[in-house]
Design an enzyme around this catalytic site. Structure first.
Site, mmCIF file in Angstrom:
data_model
loop_
_atom_site.group_PDB
_atom_site.id
_atom_site.type_symbol
_atom_site.label_atom_id
_atom_site.label_comp_id
_atom_site.label_asym_id
_atom_site.label_seq_id
_atom_site.Cartn_x
_atom_site.Cartn_y
_atom_site.Cartn_z
ATOM 1 N N GLU A 171 0.823 -1.229 0.000
ATOM 2 C CA GLU A 171 0.000 0.000 0.000
ATOM 3 C C GLU A 171 0.851 1.270 0.000
ATOM 4 O OE1 GLU A 171 -3.056 -0.328 3.059
ATOM 5 O OE2 GLU A 171 -3.956 -2.034 2.035
ATOM 6 N N GLU A 283 -5.045 -8.799 -0.024
ATOM 7 C CA GLU A 283 -5.745 -8.486 1.234
ATOM 8 C C GLU A 283 -7.200 -8.253 0.857
ATOM 9 O OE1 GLU A 283 -4.278 -5.469 3.952
ATOM 10 O OE2 GLU A 283 -2.196 -5.991 3.502
HETATM 11 O O1 AHR Z 1 -4.988 -5.859 7.329
HETATM 12 C C1 AHR Z 1 -4.922 -4.660 8.034
HETATM 13 C C2 AHR Z 1 -4.231 -3.574 7.256
HETATM 14 O O2 AHR Z 1 -5.027 -3.172 6.185
HETATM 15 C C3 AHR Z 1 -2.924 -3.919 6.608
HETATM 16 O O3 AHR Z 1 -1.851 -3.776 7.475
HETATM 17 C C4 AHR Z 1 -2.807 -2.921 5.503
HETATM 18 O O4 AHR Z 1 -2.075 -3.398 4.414
HETATM 19 C C5 AHR Z 1 -4.241 -2.593 5.177
HETATM 20 O O5 AHR Z 1 -4.443 -1.229 5.165
#
Ligand code: AHR
Ligand code: AHR
Length: 503
Positions: A171, A283
């Site tokens: 990110e 994610e």
């Molecule tokens: O999964 C929680 C967080 O969400 C992670 O650390 C990040 O990559 C995302 O913003």
């Protein structure tokens, strides 16, 4: 009466089992107190919680992403190897915590082996350097007589780890990220990281750091890194306290995938790139309750209800429908932190969202099919969306994508064994839906039916009531041309069995 019809010849593509991947981050109690609890009664000789490991194994994750997440952008992996008592205890800036470094690369690899998952390491492109990323690849995969490979050997690991998947930062577009940058700055550095990492081990597969799939960041990164990477990553979290929004906002992932597929196809065509580039949805989840700063510090211990499990099943259906482009997906996260497995020092329970993850990973077959569904429609208007002020809802609007089928369905088959699996999510909060299910030119049955449900959409599991939302399994012994099944309100039903060609 709803209709669900499939034709085993109308194949969408191969289902990559890596869609059932998981993710663990140094955040709250995911690792420390979750999967790893040195000296605790429930931990084995490596410090791994055995109850958690058993529950995690049942999720059949073929790939495990680590160490972050936001954490990775301040992580120096060299501090997490070697004798534990010598590892420095660091201030952890992403989640305002302290990092003991007791769980590092060697422990991670050992955990992957115990789980039966392939390791997927994301490198630090925040405060980290190219040299560190290079050395990490060499430490893990080096076979020569070089210092980093020898350090691994000195730490007791003679054989190379052969870590195949490497992420180029996490990110990096976000203000919350250590070392966040513009897309142009990111791609300049990512090319350098990619080159040196590939020089170290040409067999590794790199993942570019995308955003949500549809943004200018994605476009710039895909165009600039297509020649270097095997996957482009996307992250998305949906969710709302409004039931309908909670289960429907998930369709924003379909928009992200569709646009991202096209950006990738365009880059490959324009740049004459012959190697495939898949989407790594590395994610994804429902996450809307523990968003405030104080809850972030408390470790994002989201407590999931049945509506979230319905949303998670819809997420998985979306991945299956897009199996041609989505090759990897990592559920964020595996334990305690926005997670299906929830622990306290002497016990654990399975959150509602555990069940769709487990059922799909166990029962879905290798070929995804194009399902014809006719059911009541589910509307979501722009006015409904405007009323919803939950943090994710502000940004992810899907009213233009509807109306949606109230039954969201995925189907897979294995032609070699004539096995079919149908996953039917009845997203109606109050209506049972009767449907006829048929397979063109084939009979269907016998079938095993796994029904996930609870008293109402807001029921949760807990230490006191671990089975408030649970799976009930039944068996249908008949073989029919057309099966009639009533899908209960707010349920996820996974049917698996045989199909036979009719004379
Ligand atoms: O999964 C929680 C967080 O969400 C992670 O650390 C990040 O990559 C995302 O913003
Ligand atoms: O019907 C469910 C899904 O809703 C469809 O597959 C998708 O195209 C739409 O967003």
């Amino acid at each position: 009466m709803a209709i669900i019809r499939i034709d085993p010849d109308r194949q969408l593509g191969r289902v990559d089992r890596r869609l059932f991947g998981q993710f663990i981050e140094h955040l709250g109690r995911c690792i420390y107190g979750g999967i790893f609890d040195e000296g605790a009664p429930l931990a084995d000789q490596h410090g791994f919680r055995t109850d958690v490991l058993d529950a995690a194994r049942a999720l059949r994750a073929p790939i495990l992403r680590w160490p972050g997440g936001n954490f990775v952008s301040g992580y120096h992996w060299t501090e997490g190897v070697g004798p534990r008592e010598k590892r420095p205890r660091r201030l952890e800036l992403a989640w305002h915590a302290e990092e003991s470094n007791h769980f590092g690369t060697d422990e991670f690899i050992q955990y992957c082996r115990a789980l039966g998952a392939e390791p997927y390491i994301c490198v630090n492109m925040g405060s980290g350097t190219m040299d560190e990323a290079q050395a990490w690849v060499e430490y893990c995969n080096g076979t020569g007589d070089t210092s980093w490979a020898n350090l691994r050997r000195a730490n007791g690991h003679l054989e190379p780890y052969n870590v195949r998947y490497w992420g180029l930062g996490n990110e990096m577009y976000g203000a919350w990220q250590i070392g966040a940058s513009t897309a142009d700055q990111y791609v300049d550095r990512a090319r350098q990281f990619a080159s040196i990492m590939k020089m170290t081990d040409p067999t590794i597969e790199l993942v570019s750091c995308g955003q949500w799939g549809w943004t200018d960041w994605d476009r710039i990164v895909i165009d600039a890194l297509a020649a270097y990477v095997r996957y482009h990553s996307i992250h998305l979290y949906t969710g709302s306290s409004d039931y309908r929004r909670n289960v429907l906002m998930v369709h924003q992932a379909e928009r992200g995938i569709r646009i991202c597929e096209t950006l990738i196809e365009r880059a490959r065509y324009q740049q004459h790139i012959s190697h495939p580039i898949g989407i790594a949805f590395d994610e994804w989840n429902i996450w809307y309750r523990t968003r405030a700063d104080s809850e972030r510090r408390a470790g994002l211990e989201e407590q999931y209800d049945l509506s979230d499990a319905i949303g998670v099943a819809t997420w998985l259906n979306i991945f299956l429908r897009h199996c041609r482009s989505v090759e990897i997906a990592n559920y964020a996260q595996m334990v305690n932190v926005i997670a299906p497995i929830f622990t306290k020092p002497d016990a654990m329970f399975l959150q509602t969202v555990y069940h769709p993850l487990q059922l799909y990973a166990e029962h879905h077959q290798p070929i995804a099919l194009d399902v014809y569904v006719e059911s009541a429609r589910f509307e979501m208007t722009a006015e409904d969306e405007a009323r919803d002020v939950s943090p994710t809802a502000r940004d992810w609007k899907v009213s233009d994508l509807g109306p949606f089928q109230v039954l969201d369905v995925s189907a897979t088959c294995d032609p070699a064994s004539n096995t079919v699996c149908l996953a039917v999510v009845n997203r109606s909060p109050d209506e049972d839906i009767s449907a006829t299910i048929s397979i063109d030119r084939h009979t269907l049955g016998p079938l095993t039916v796994h029904e996930l449900n609870g008293a109402d959409p807001h029921v949760r599991n807990s230490f006191e009531e671990p089975d408030a939302v649970s799976v009930n399994t039944t068996y249908l012994s008949t073989e029919e041309r057309e099966l009639h099944y009533t899908f209960p309100a707010h349920s996820v039903v996974v049917l698996r069995g045989q199909y036979q060609l009719m004379d």
